[in-house]
Write an enzyme that holds these catalytic residues in place. Structure first.
Site, PDB file in Angstrom:
ATOM      1  N   VAL A 106       0.867  -1.173   0.000  1.00 18.52           N
ATOM      2  CA  VAL A 106       0.000   0.000   0.000  1.00 18.52           C
ATOM      3  C   VAL A 106       0.906   1.225   0.000  1.00 18.52           C
ATOM      4  CG1 VAL A 106      -1.760   1.294   1.282  1.00 18.52           C
ATOM      5  CG2 VAL A 106      -1.834  -1.220   1.227  1.00 18.52           C
ATOM      6  N   TYR A 150      -0.970  -7.961  10.591  1.00 16.62           N
ATOM      7  CA  TYR A 150      -1.343  -9.350  10.309  1.00 16.62           C
ATOM      8  C   TYR A 150      -1.889 -10.039  11.553  1.00 16.62           C
ATOM      9  CZ  TYR A 150       1.303  -8.630   5.989  1.00 16.62           C
ATOM     10  OH  TYR A 150       1.766  -8.155   4.790  1.00 16.62           O
TER      11      TYR A 150
END
Length: 179
Positions: A106, A150
Site C-alpha cells: 500500500v 497481520y
C-alpha cells in the site's frame, strides 16, 4: 506512467475510505502500473538490488500463455494505491490447494486507511471461493507495523518453519547436477 497523489483527499478517513476504494484484477494494460508499484515495494523493503522485473517479464508472468501469478490493484478513484500479488500452492499433507500471497503493498500515504485490509480480504475471499485451505505469506522480520497488522487480522506466525531459497549461482550449480 501514473503519478500518485499525496494521500487521501480531505474526508477520506476510516470507513469512508474503505467504501471508496475499489479492488479489481490487474489487466494487461496495468503492466506499467504494476512495475511502478513493485518498484515502490522494493524501495520500501530496501531490496532494489534484487529488482530485475521489466514490463515484458511482468506481462508474460501475469498474462502469458501460462500465467504464473495473479495481481489485484486497489484504486482510490483513478489512482492506484496498492496491490496484492498471489499464486496457487498445494499442500501434500492436506491434499488441498492454498494461496501464497507473494506481495501486499500500500502506498505510504494510504496506509492505515483500510486499503491493506481490503486487499487481503479480497485474496482471502478468492481463496475461500476456490476451496483453498490457507493463505500464507512471509514478512520481513523488521517490519513490525506489518506484523502487528497481520496479527490484528488473526494471522499467526509459523514459528516451527524456516524459509529458504536457492538462487543465482547456487541454483545453477545444483540444477546442472540433474543431467
Amino acid at each position: 506512467m501514473e503519478t500518485p497523489k499525496q494521500g487521501p483527499p480531505e474526508g477520506w478517513m476510516g470507513a469512508r475510505t474503505e467504501r471508496r476504494i475499489s479492488i479489481a484484477p490487474a489487466t494487461v494494460d496495468d503492466v506499467p502500473l504494476l512495475l511502478r508499484l513493485i518498484t515502490a515495494l522494493a524501495t520500501y523493503e530496501q531490496l532494489t538490488h534484487r529488482l530485475t522485473a521489466t514490463e515484458e517479464r511482468l506481462r508474460e508472468a501475469f498474462f502469458g500463455e501460462r500465467p504464473l501469478a495473479e495481481a489485484i490493484i486497489a484504486r482510490a478513484g483513478d489512482d492506484a494505491v496498492g496491490l496484492a500479488v498471489y499464486f496457487t500452492t498445494f499442500s501434500t499433507f492436506a491434499a488441498e490447494p492454498g494461496v501464497h500471497l507473494e506481495d501486499l503493498f500500500v502506498e505510504p500515504d494510504w496506509r492505515s486507511h483500510g486499503v491493506g485490509r481490503r486487499l487481503l480480504a479480497h485474496v482471502a475471499g478468492l481463496a475461500v471461493r476456490r476451496g483453498c485451505h490457507t493463505v500464507s505469506w512471509s514478512v520481513l522480520d523488521w517490519n513490525e507495523t506489518a506484523i502487528r497488522f497481520y496479527r490484528h487480522l488473526g494471522a499467526e506466525p509459523v514459528a516451527e518453519w524456516s524459509s529458504f531459497h536457492l538462487a543465482g549461482d547456487a541454483l545453477r550449480r545444483l540444477g546442472e547436477e540433474e543431467a
